[in-house]
Design a protein around this motif. Sequence first.
Motif, PDB file in Angstrom:
ATOM      1  N   GLU A 152       0.844  -1.199   0.000  1.00  0.00           N
ATOM      2  CA  GLU A 152       0.000   0.000   0.000  1.00  0.00           C
ATOM      3  C   GLU A 152       0.878   1.247   0.000  1.00  0.00           C
ATOM      4  N   ALA A 162      -0.325  -3.484   9.011  1.00  0.00           N
ATOM      5  CA  ALA A 162      -0.904  -2.139   9.185  1.00  0.00           C
ATOM      6  C   ALA A 162      -1.719  -1.735   7.956  1.00  0.00           C
ATOM      7  N   ARG A 213      -4.540  -0.922   5.209  1.00  0.00           N
ATOM      8  CA  ARG A 213      -5.835  -0.265   5.439  1.00  0.00           C
ATOM      9  C   ARG A 213      -6.908  -0.723   4.465  1.00  0.00           C
ATOM     10  N   THR A 214      -6.507  -1.297   3.342  1.00  0.00           N
ATOM     11  CA  THR A 214      -7.517  -1.745   2.376  1.00  0.00           C
ATOM     12  C   THR A 214      -8.391  -2.814   3.042  1.00  0.00           C
ATOM     13  N   HIS A 215      -9.693  -2.629   2.951  1.00  0.00           N
ATOM     14  CA  HIS A 215     -10.581  -3.546   3.657  1.00  0.00           C
ATOM     15  C   HIS A 215     -11.829  -3.848   2.825  1.00  0.00           C
ATOM     16  N   GLY A 235      -9.926   1.093  -0.570  1.00  0.00           N
ATOM     17  CA  GLY A 235      -8.512   1.270  -0.219  1.00  0.00           C
ATOM     18  C   GLY A 235      -7.652   1.356  -1.464  1.00  0.00           C
ATOM     19  N   CYS A 244      -6.356  -8.225   1.884  1.00  0.00           N
ATOM     20  CA  CYS A 244      -6.999  -7.068   2.529  1.00  0.00           C
ATOM     21  C   CYS A 244      -7.623  -7.493   3.851  1.00  0.00           C
ATOM     22  N   GLN A 262     -11.955  -5.979  10.822  1.00  0.00           N
ATOM     23  CA  GLN A 262     -11.158  -4.845  11.314  1.00  0.00           C
ATOM     24  C   GLN A 262     -10.920  -4.893  12.820  1.00  0.00           C
TER      25      GLN A 262
END
Length: 384
Positions: free
Chosen positions: A125, A134, A136-138, A150, A168, A172
């Motif tokens: 990323e 870490a 962040r793409t979800h 993301g 991904c 979360q």
Amino acid sequence: MSTLSEDERDIVALAGEFVDERVRPRVRDYESVDKYPAEFIEEMKKMGFFGLLAPAEHGGADVSAACFARVTEELARGWMSLAGAIGGHSVITYLIRAFGTPDQRERYLPPMADGTLRATMALTEPGGGSDLQAMRTHAVADGDDLLITGSKTWISNARHSGLIGLLCVTDQDARPAHQGMSVLLVEPGEGLHISKNLPKLGYRGVEACELVFDRMRVPASAVLGGAPNEGWAQMMRGLEVGRIQVAARAVGVAQAALDDAVTYAQERESFGKPIWKHQSVGNLLADMATKVQAARLLTEDAARRLDEGVRADMEAGMAKLFASEAAMQVALDAMRVHGGYGFSKEFEVERYFRDAPLMILGEGTNEIQRNVIAAQLIARNPIN
Ligand SMILES: Cc1cc2nc3c(=O)[nH]c(=O)nc-3n(C[C@H](O)[C@H](O)[C@H](O)COP(=O)(O)OP(=O)(O)OC[C@H]3O[C@@H](n4cnc5c(N)ncnc54)[C@H](O)[C@@H]3O)c2cc1C
């Protein structure tokens, strides 16, 4: 080479002929202008190089990892970008083969085997590639679908891939974070934007791009293996293949640099004799050849371990670490042997020197490889 079957040795020889007869005479036409090598890719499809790791029942060549590494080395000896074109694709092939549902295997493996469907893997990323936990793409559930949000960057072959193996976050709240990750098999479409090609030092001809997912909708069945939150372990297994492939690419680049240096050192004369007869140059060649062979053997050893079905992250890390550092050094030493001509665009050596660093950085930097090796070293040798 001796441990390969006769059929596998034929495939490696085919790759070598392709490189010598087709690629090496023409690589500069593409590389110098950063042009996509469509004709080479088409030939590689016909020779089955995109299906090396696909099962025979799905039309693949189903070769050992050791053979896959040798074919990769041959391609990289001609042009590292061609070896890169089968890199992420082969990792995703391996993942679908190992973890895919029957439907995923049926849908993807046959066209991936003949190269009509090409795949890439998307991990890195903009905020970081080493610290993957870490990311962040979800993807979040929306009815029977998942919505992906993301961005990923430096994704090789992004424009020419019809399938993205996307790592991904799917939970979360999971702690540690890796327990909430999945690999999604994403077919490009609405909601995915692919940036222009990122300019780069080497590894030219094939593109690397940024991918932006803007609430992209995919079916829940896109989760590799069907069950979410298994993606980290799956991808770590895939990276063993990826790191062996990167190690093999480094061996190929180093071998090309060594070959050119050995030729030049016999042609070029100074002080009344071929330069290889000056002890300093002869010593350089000897050290280069030793490093190339050591890198090849480490790579073969890691590949054999993968073929035996046992954990190979330490060995793949060692091979990738050693081979990539060796390739960088051998490329630089080949430049020394060529003197000022090594710096010239008239010779291939400057290309090896531009391509070699990617293997140090890609598929996990060498600092990360050392972390992996050290952790495994302790895990395999506990004192209590
Ligand atoms: C041409 C190209 C093609 C690529 N293709 C792909 C692709 O197809 N798919 C994909 O997902 N990615 C791809 N990558 C991305 C590549 O894998 C990452 O660049 C790489 O993993 C490093 O991540 P980063 O660039 O964010 O560096 P960072 O993670 O920001 O690292 C910066 C520096 O800090 C060091 N560092 C960070 N953390 C640690 C630590 N814990 N211990 C020691 N040192 C540390 C690193 O080693 C490095 O020296 C590609 C990259 C390039 C250049």
